[in-house]
Write an enzyme that holds these catalytic residues in place. Structure first.
Site, short mmCIF file in Angstrom:
data_model
loop_
_atom_site.label_atom_id
_atom_site.label_comp_id
_atom_site.label_asym_id
_atom_site.label_seq_id
_atom_site.Cartn_x
_atom_site.Cartn_y
_atom_site.Cartn_z
N ASN A 2 75.78 44.21 45.28
CA ASN A 2 75.13 45.66 44.73
C ASN A 2 73.78 45.38 44.33
OD1 ASN A 2 76.38 44.35 42.49
ND2 ASN A 2 75.43 45.59 41.30
N VAL A 6 84.90 38.84 39.30
CA VAL A 6 85.28 37.84 40.58
C VAL A 6 86.10 37.27 39.04
CG1 VAL A 6 84.23 38.27 42.18
CG2 VAL A 6 83.67 37.18 39.94
N TYR A 44 75.09 27.82 33.40
CA TYR A 44 75.04 28.15 34.51
C TYR A 44 74.53 26.88 35.25
CZ TYR A 44 73.00 31.19 37.75
OH TYR A 44 71.77 31.31 38.60
#
Length: 238
Positions: free
Chosen positions: A15, A55, A146
């Protein structure tokens, strides 16, 4: 260049930013594109199917694939781009901060790849591209969660490459460096200048430049288990 035979392409997190640039690249080439989004929808004038999907939820992943397959046929190109950050120094990082980032960035890629591979095996053809980060390769303070998730994608891709063996299904990784996205625009000026100092190109990348690498891998049948940095030379190929 428009593709003579359109492929069914699914891009997670399509998006905005890198995901949106990737989706536009495939659509411009004539492919039939489905993008997933969790919050904000893509712009309404885009020429692809948009499906809401988190997800971290296997049922939502399955439904997104069903909608893509119904509209465009079996998915033969998957770009696992959906990601999230919860940056904190390790001493201040909660377990939820760590596990939520792993669940979105790494386990989320597992969920969509597993769902995609089923159809690709039946089709005896497929291209999987995982969007990692150069943070996975050299680390970054405050991003242990991360970096761990994005590094995990490399091992995932290389193991899947060996599993798929002689089938015409590839799995590769693109590792962007400093790129003009909402995530990097949230950096402080000091952080931004430090990253630019480490980048021989002397500028941030553009999402379209990451899309270039993704498009290449989506057409390359003999590149497998590779990690392609798109970082302006910051990692000098690593």
């Amino acid at each position: 260049m428009t593709r003579a035979t359109p492929r069914s392409v699914l891009v997670t997190g399509g998006n905005r930013g890198i995901g949106l640039a990737v989706a536009r690249r495939f659509a411009a080439a004539g492919d039939l594109v489905t993008v997933t989004y969790r919050g904000e929808k893509p712009p309404g004038d885009e020429k692809f199917l948009s499906v809401q999907c988190d997800v971290t939820d296997s049922q939502q992943v399955d439904q997104a694939f069903k909608e893509a397959e119904s509209a465009h046929g079996p998915v033969t190109v998957l770009v696992a781009n959906a990601g999230a950050t919860q940056d904190r120094l390790l001493v201040r990082m909660s377990e939820a901060d760590f596990t939520s980032v792993i669940d979105t960035n790494l386990t989320g890629a597992f969920r969509v790849a597993q769902r995609a591979v089923r159809g690709m095996i039946r089709e005896r053809h497929g291209r999987i591209v995982l969007i990692s980060s150069t943070t996975a390769l050299h680390g970054a303070p405050g991003q242990t969660n991360y970096a761990a998730a994005k590094a995990g994608l490399v091992g995932f891709a290389r193991s899947l490459t060996q599993e798929l063996g002689p089938r015409d299904i590839t799995c590769n990784v693109v590792a962007p460096g400093l790129t003009e996205t909402d995530m990097t625009r949230a950096l402080t000026e000091e952080q931004r200048q430090e990253l630019l100092r480490q980048t021989p190109a002397g500028r941030p990348g553009h999402p379209d430049e990451v899309a270039d690498a993704v498009a290449f891998l989506a057409g390359a049948g003999y590149v497998r288990g590779a990690v392609i940095p798109v970082d302006g030379g910051a990692g000098l190929g690593h």
